[in-house]
Write a protein that holds these residues in place. Structure first.
Motif, PDB file in Angstrom:
ATOM      1  N   ALA A   1       9.441  15.416   1.654  1.00  0.00           N
ATOM      2  CA  ALA A   1      10.215  16.608   1.100  1.00  0.00           C
ATOM      3  C   ALA A   1      11.755  16.128   0.991  1.00  0.00           C
ATOM      4  O   ALA A   1      12.425  16.863   0.068  1.00  0.00           O
ATOM      5  N   ALA A   2      12.083  15.345   2.087  1.00  0.00           N
ATOM      6  CA  ALA A   2      13.535  14.787   1.919  1.00  0.00           C
ATOM      7  C   ALA A   2      13.847  13.672   1.214  1.00  0.00           C
ATOM      8  O   ALA A   2      14.994  13.145   1.207  1.00  0.00           O
ATOM      9  N   SER A   3      12.931  13.067   0.656  1.00  0.00           N
ATOM     10  CA  SER A   3      12.934  11.904  -0.353  1.00  0.00           C
ATOM     11  C   SER A   3      14.226  11.900  -1.269  1.00  0.00           C
ATOM     12  O   SER A   3      14.379  12.941  -2.132  1.00  0.00           O
ATOM     13  N   PRO A   4      15.275  11.054  -1.379  1.00  0.00           N
ATOM     14  CA  PRO A   4      16.493  11.391  -2.305  1.00  0.00           C
ATOM     15  C   PRO A   4      15.988  11.139  -3.659  1.00  0.00           C
ATOM     16  O   PRO A   4      15.280  10.026  -3.968  1.00  0.00           O
ATOM     17  N   VAL A   5      16.318  12.045  -4.525  1.00  0.00           N
ATOM     18  CA  VAL A   5      15.874  11.764  -5.967  1.00  0.00           C
ATOM     19  C   VAL A   5      17.427  11.753  -6.573  1.00  0.00           C
ATOM     20  O   VAL A   5      18.246  12.652  -6.381  1.00  0.00           O
ATOM     21  N   SER A   6      17.611  11.074  -7.559  1.00  0.00           N
ATOM     22  CA  SER A   6      18.680  10.850  -8.318  1.00  0.00           C
ATOM     23  C   SER A   6      18.481  10.589  -9.671  1.00  0.00           C
ATOM     24  O   SER A   6      17.453  10.275 -10.055  1.00  0.00           O
ATOM     25  N   PRO A   7      19.454  10.587 -10.502  1.00  0.00           N
ATOM     26  CA  PRO A   7      19.381  10.221 -11.831  1.00  0.00           C
ATOM     27  C   PRO A   7      18.907   8.511 -12.127  1.00  0.00           C
ATOM     28  O   PRO A   7      19.307   7.840 -11.442  1.00  0.00           O
TER      29      PRO A   7
ATOM     30  N   GLN B   1       0.826  -1.240   0.079  1.00  0.00           N
ATOM     31  CA  GLN B   1      -0.086  -0.135   0.072  1.00  0.00           C
ATOM     32  C   GLN B   1       0.770   1.284   0.036  1.00  0.00           C
ATOM     33  O   GLN B   1       0.436   2.356  -0.344  1.00  0.00           O
ATOM     34  N   ILE B   2       1.944   1.081   0.469  1.00  0.00           N
ATOM     35  CA  ILE B   2       2.797   2.431   0.326  1.00  0.00           C
ATOM     36  C   ILE B   2       3.380   2.710  -1.014  1.00  0.00           C
ATOM     37  O   ILE B   2       3.415   3.627  -1.684  1.00  0.00           O
ATOM     38  N   VAL B   3       3.821   1.741  -1.758  1.00  0.00           N
ATOM     39  CA  VAL B   3       3.868   1.654  -3.211  1.00  0.00           C
ATOM     40  C   VAL B   3       2.674   2.272  -4.001  1.00  0.00           C
ATOM     41  O   VAL B   3       2.865   3.103  -4.741  1.00  0.00           O
ATOM     42  N   VAL B   4       1.511   1.494  -3.793  1.00  0.00           N
ATOM     43  CA  VAL B   4       0.405   2.317  -4.440  1.00  0.00           C
ATOM     44  C   VAL B   4       0.207   3.560  -4.101  1.00  0.00           C
ATOM     45  O   VAL B   4      -0.336   4.405  -4.914  1.00  0.00           O
ATOM     46  N   ALA B   5       0.127   4.181  -3.012  1.00  0.00           N
ATOM     47  CA  ALA B   5      -0.016   5.575  -2.385  1.00  0.00           C
ATOM     48  C   ALA B   5       1.148   6.316  -3.126  1.00  0.00           C
ATOM     49  O   ALA B   5       0.771   7.292  -3.735  1.00  0.00           O
ATOM     50  N   ASN B   6       2.176   5.953  -3.212  1.00  0.00           N
ATOM     51  CA  ASN B   6       3.263   6.741  -4.184  1.00  0.00           C
ATOM     52  C   ASN B   6       3.176   6.894  -5.303  1.00  0.00           C
ATOM     53  O   ASN B   6       3.179   8.001  -6.147  1.00  0.00           O
ATOM     54  N   VAL B   7       2.850   5.596  -6.020  1.00  0.00           N
ATOM     55  CA  VAL B   7       2.793   5.612  -7.558  1.00  0.00           C
ATOM     56  C   VAL B   7       1.480   6.384  -7.693  1.00  0.00           C
ATOM     57  O   VAL B   7       1.391   7.054  -9.001  1.00  0.00           O
TER      58      VAL B   7
ATOM     59  N   VAL C   1      13.300   7.805  -7.739  1.00  0.00           N
ATOM     60  CA  VAL C   1      13.191   7.935  -6.036  1.00  0.00           C
ATOM     61  C   VAL C   1      12.522   6.660  -5.579  1.00  0.00           C
ATOM     62  O   VAL C   1      11.973   5.783  -6.570  1.00  0.00           O
ATOM     63  N   ASP C   2      12.884   6.141  -4.508  1.00  0.00           N
ATOM     64  CA  ASP C   2      12.320   5.055  -3.777  1.00  0.00           C
ATOM     65  C   ASP C   2      10.987   4.929  -3.408  1.00  0.00           C
ATOM     66  O   ASP C   2      10.521   5.790  -2.404  1.00  0.00           O
ATOM     67  N   VAL C   3      10.156   4.351  -4.259  1.00  0.00           N
ATOM     68  CA  VAL C   3       8.594   4.282  -3.994  1.00  0.00           C
ATOM     69  C   VAL C   3       8.301   3.377  -3.015  1.00  0.00           C
ATOM     70  O   VAL C   3       6.994   3.098  -2.434  1.00  0.00           O
ATOM     71  N   SER C   4       9.033   2.602  -2.410  1.00  0.00           N
ATOM     72  CA  SER C   4       8.695   1.718  -1.255  1.00  0.00           C
ATOM     73  C   SER C   4       8.613   2.147   0.265  1.00  0.00           C
ATOM     74  O   SER C   4       8.333   1.436   0.913  1.00  0.00           O
ATOM     75  N   VAL C   5       9.114   3.584   0.229  1.00  0.00           N
ATOM     76  CA  VAL C   5       8.825   4.157   1.425  1.00  0.00           C
ATOM     77  C   VAL C   5       8.112   5.502   1.097  1.00  0.00           C
ATOM     78  O   VAL C   5       8.099   5.949   0.051  1.00  0.00           O
TER      79      VAL C   5
END
Length: 252
Positions: A243-249, A171-177, A235-239
């Protein structure tokens, strides 16, 4: 793997004795039926549904249409569980096409009974491989269902397709996606903001810090979420996203 189960209500209804056949509707609306062995080259990701998505008062599930960024059109679902899974297929970077209720699978049981089953989804990957998906909550898989899932898996194995029997996703993945899906349309990829974001996040940054570096967050964030949906950034959608979620290439 689907569990082995062959006896249903005193009758064998598992894998077939006489082989499989498939029936489907071409993109041009033509109904076709052929042996399973002849179905491998069919572009099932482009076919029309073989069943209607019905709505009626008092029904347990809520059907609807998901607008797919990959298909550029709507894909039907019969429940919110199916909606979540078609959304995740749409988000999957390796999936290039999806169709719902793609075909009827026919076979004859060892007792001579004619059986049919329409899987929920067909998905094509970029390398040409395929996935057939059935969605069913774990607590609603009855013996008769298990027999059909087992037979469908056997049919997929004959063609080298992957078969998935799925229940409720994380459900965390679902909410993020689902949040990112709100920005899946190409209209959110605005220049020069997109190019600026790709430059900013060439090195990992917290999500909001990078957005501020790229400009006004009000105009930047929709573009950033679109790039995350498209996997141009990662970005890691499993968590939970924050605002501080690490975003990377995106890793290539």
């Amino acid at each position: 793997m689907v569990q082995e189960l062959r006896v249903v209500d005193g009758e064998v209804a598992g894998p077939p004795l006489y082989g499989f056949a498939v029936a489907y509707i071409d993109a041009d609306g033509t109904e076709r039926r052929r042996p399973l062995a002849d179905a491998w080259p069919v572009r099932f990701e482009d076919v029309a549904p073989v069943r209607e998505f019905r709505s009626y008062k008092g029904q347990r599930h809520l059907p609807g249409l998901w607008w797919s960024s990959k298909a550029g059109g709507h894909i039907g679902y019969e429940s919110w569980l199916e909606r979540d899974h078609v959304m995740l297929l749409d988000f999957d970077p390796f999936v290039t096409g999806v169709s719902s209720q793609p075909f009827w699978l026919f076979w004859t049981s060892e007792t001579g009974k004619a059986i049919s089953h329409a899987p929920d989804y067909f998905a094509r990957r970029g390398d040409g491989s395929a996935i057939v998906i059935d969605c069913r909550p774990a607590d609603r898989r009855k013996p008769r269902d298990w027999a059909k899932f087992e037979a469908t898996q056997r049919a997929c194995e004959l063609l080298g397709w992957e078969f998935r029997l799925v229940g409720a996703p994380d459900q965390i993945v679902v909410a993020n996606v689902r949040w990112l899906a709100g920005y899946r349309h190409a209209r959110h990829r605005l220049e020069p903001i997109a190019s600026t974001l790709l430059e900013v996040f060439a090195e990992p940054h917290p999500l909001m810090d990078g957005a501020f570096l790229a400009g006004d967050p009000i105009s930047v964030l929709p573009v950033l979420f679109h790039l995350l949906w498209k996997h141009e950034l990662s970005v890691d959608v499993s968590v939970p996203l924050h605002a501080a979620s690490p975003v990377s290439p995106e890793a290539r």
